[in-house]
Design a protein around this motif. Structure first.
Motif, PDB file in Angstrom:
ATOM      1  N   ARG A 132       0.864  -1.167   0.000  1.00 46.84           N
ATOM      2  CA  ARG A 132       0.000   0.000   0.000  1.00 46.84           C
ATOM      3  C   ARG A 132       0.905   1.223   0.000  1.00 46.84           C
ATOM      4  N   TYR A 133       0.702   2.097  -0.989  1.00 46.72           N
ATOM      5  CA  TYR A 133       1.576   3.239  -1.195  1.00 46.72           C
ATOM      6  C   TYR A 133       0.979   4.479  -0.533  1.00 46.72           C
ATOM      7  N   ASN A 134       1.530   4.855   0.616  1.00 50.74           N
ATOM      8  CA  ASN A 134       1.121   6.074   1.297  1.00 50.74           C
ATOM      9  C   ASN A 134       2.268   7.080   1.243  1.00 50.74           C
ATOM     10  N   VAL A 135       1.930   8.333   1.452  1.00 55.33           N
ATOM     11  CA  VAL A 135       2.939   9.391   1.506  1.00 55.33           C
ATOM     12  C   VAL A 135       3.199   9.718   2.966  1.00 55.33           C
ATOM     13  N   LEU A 136       4.472   9.752   3.348  1.00 51.62           N
ATOM     14  CA  LEU A 136       4.832   9.889   4.762  1.00 51.62           C
ATOM     15  C   LEU A 136       4.392  11.240   5.342  1.00 51.62           C
ATOM     16  N   PRO A 155      10.831   4.364   1.248  1.00 51.05           N
ATOM     17  CA  PRO A 155      11.665   4.713   0.096  1.00 51.05           C
ATOM     18  C   PRO A 155      11.448   6.160  -0.339  1.00 51.05           C
ATOM     19  N   VAL A 156      12.523   6.782  -0.833  1.00 47.46           N
ATOM     20  CA  VAL A 156      12.459   8.151  -1.345  1.00 47.46           C
ATOM     21  C   VAL A 156      12.421   8.089  -2.873  1.00 47.46           C
ATOM     22  N   PHE A 157      11.432   8.747  -3.465  1.00 43.52           N
ATOM     23  CA  PHE A 157      11.281   8.784  -4.911  1.00 43.52           C
ATOM     24  C   PHE A 157      11.504  10.210  -5.408  1.00 43.52           C
ATOM     25  N   GLY A 158      12.392  10.367  -6.388  1.00 41.56           N
ATOM     26  CA  GLY A 158      12.510  11.639  -7.074  1.00 41.56           C
ATOM     27  C   GLY A 158      11.298  11.869  -7.966  1.00 41.56           C
ATOM     28  N   LYS A 159      11.183  13.060  -8.480  1.00 37.14           N
ATOM     29  CA  LYS A 159      10.005  13.453  -9.262  1.00 37.14           C
ATOM     30  C   LYS A 159       9.747  12.507 -10.433  1.00 37.14           C
ATOM     31  N   GLU A 160      10.737  12.284 -11.279  1.00 34.87           N
ATOM     32  CA  GLU A 160      10.514  11.473 -12.482  1.00 34.87           C
ATOM     33  C   GLU A 160      10.180  10.033 -12.130  1.00 34.87           C
ATOM     34  N   GLY A 201      -0.212  17.715 -12.917  1.00 36.79           N
ATOM     35  CA  GLY A 201      -0.535  18.157 -11.563  1.00 36.79           C
ATOM     36  C   GLY A 201       0.420  17.592 -10.530  1.00 36.79           C
ATOM     37  N   LEU A 202       0.731  16.306 -10.656  1.00 42.71           N
ATOM     38  CA  LEU A 202       1.664  15.685  -9.714  1.00 42.71           C
ATOM     39  C   LEU A 202       3.068  16.264  -9.874  1.00 42.71           C
ATOM     40  N   GLY A 203       3.461  16.525 -11.115  1.00 40.71           N
ATOM     41  CA  GLY A 203       4.776  17.111 -11.335  1.00 40.71           C
ATOM     42  C   GLY A 203       4.920  18.464 -10.671  1.00 40.71           C
ATOM     43  N   ASP A 254       6.936  21.586  -5.860  1.00 43.10           N
ATOM     44  CA  ASP A 254       6.690  22.304  -4.600  1.00 43.10           C
ATOM     45  C   ASP A 254       7.292  21.563  -3.411  1.00 43.10           C
ATOM     46  N   PHE A 255       7.364  20.236  -3.507  1.00 45.64           N
ATOM     47  CA  PHE A 255       7.906  19.427  -2.408  1.00 45.64           C
ATOM     48  C   PHE A 255       9.427  19.356  -2.433  1.00 45.64           C
ATOM     49  N   GLY A 256      10.058  20.028  -3.383  1.00 49.43           N
ATOM     50  CA  GLY A 256      11.511  19.998  -3.457  1.00 49.43           C
ATOM     51  C   GLY A 256      12.060  18.940  -4.391  1.00 49.43           C
ATOM     52  N   GLY A 257      11.189  18.379  -5.219  1.00 49.50           N
ATOM     53  CA  GLY A 257      11.647  17.445  -6.242  1.00 49.50           C
ATOM     54  C   GLY A 257      11.700  15.992  -5.825  1.00 49.50           C
ATOM     55  N   GLU A 258      11.263  15.669  -4.621  1.00 46.25           N
ATOM     56  CA  GLU A 258      11.230  14.273  -4.186  1.00 46.25           C
ATOM     57  C   GLU A 258      10.161  14.085  -3.129  1.00 46.25           C
ATOM     58  N   ILE A 259       9.858  12.817  -2.875  1.00 46.76           N
ATOM     59  CA  ILE A 259       8.813  12.495  -1.915  1.00 46.76           C
ATOM     60  C   ILE A 259       9.186  11.203  -1.198  1.00 46.76           C
ATOM     61  N   THR A 260       8.872  11.134   0.085  1.00 45.17           N
ATOM     62  CA  THR A 260       9.126   9.922   0.868  1.00 45.17           C
ATOM     63  C   THR A 260       7.820   9.170   1.051  1.00 45.17           C
TER      64      THR A 260
END
Length: 246
Positions: free
Chosen positions: A132-136, A185-190, A216-218, A223-229
């Motif tokens: 299950r993919y949640n955003v921290l 895991p940390v995912f970069g934008k692309e 929209g996600l891009g 805005d999140f600094g180019g990556e997401i945990t």
């Protein structure tokens, strides 16, 4: 829908995370010993196949999409790949482990439990596991949810324990158990945008909605600094077919 993932088989194989070794360890602990034969349902490009092969038993991978199956054969020549659906598959010999990773919802809901039960050897185990993919970050999570809901208000969202409920409700499995594992895991934008393209709600959209989603996600990722945990939650559900093993 079970065949749409073949359209992005290489992306799927590149960006979808695999499964933690704790899943393999829990299967062995539950069974009491390594299996003698394994069947994996909906194997895809082999995100779980690699883990299951480390159980040390012959493995048959059942995968209906020819594009996914071709990639699977190239990666794991030691596995036997059967290009068919679970509903059409008939084992040569009953395995003592049937595993399914993030594909149980694609099996026919009315028959999947009984079909797996009938194909297992006595005393064999069913192992279903999924991410299950949640955003921290809660604020980032809310922003992404708001965007996706605005684009498609009808995206389904299963309860996290739905497999446990499904297997228990079948009334045929004994000693049903659930485990949970967490990773961040940390995912970069692309990479995150590529990951989004492998999910079925995205794949069922029109080209226009897909573009709106990625744009929209891009913008949000910028805005999140180019990556997401991510908060990646892996659930494992195990059930046993009563009877003494051969």
């Amino acid at each position: 829908m079970t065949l749409v993932f073949g359209e992005v088989a290489s992306i799927y194989d590149d960006v979808r995370p695999g499964y933690p070794d704790e899943v393999r360890q829990a299967i062995i602990a539950y069974a009491g010993k390594p299996p003698r034969a394994i069947v994996e349902l909906g194997a895809g490009t082999g995100k779980a196949t690699e883990l299951l092969l480390r159980l040390g038993a012959p493995l048959t991978a059942v995968e209906p999409d020819p594009r996914m199956a071709d990639l699977l054969r190239g990666k794991f020549p030691q596995a036997t790949v059967e290009e068919t659906t679970f509903e059409q598959w008939v084992p040569a010999e009953p395995p003592d482990l049937i595993a399914c990773a993030t594909a149980w919802h694609w099996m026919d809901a009315e028959t999947r439990n009984h079909r797996a039960f009938d194909r297992l050897a006595p005393g064999g185990a069913l192992a279903i596991f999924y991410h299950r993919y949640n955003v921290l970050d809660p604020a980032q999570s809310d922003a992404i949810d708001e965007l996706l809901t605005r684009i498609d208000p009808d995206v389904p969202d299963k309860d996290e324990h739905w497999v446990l409920d499904d297997v228990t409700a079948a009334g045929i499995w004994s000693d049903v158990r659930e485990w949970r594992f967490h990773a961040h895991p940390v995912f970069g934008k692309e990479r995150y945008l590529a990951l989004m393209q492998t999910f079925s709600p995205f794949r069922r959209h029109s080209a226009e909605l897909r573009k709106r989603t990625l744009d929209g996600l891009g913008a949000l990722l910028d805005d999140f600094g180019g990556e997401i945990t991510l908060e990646l939650r892996t659930t494992l559900v195990l059930g046993r077919k009563p009877g003494a093993p051969d």
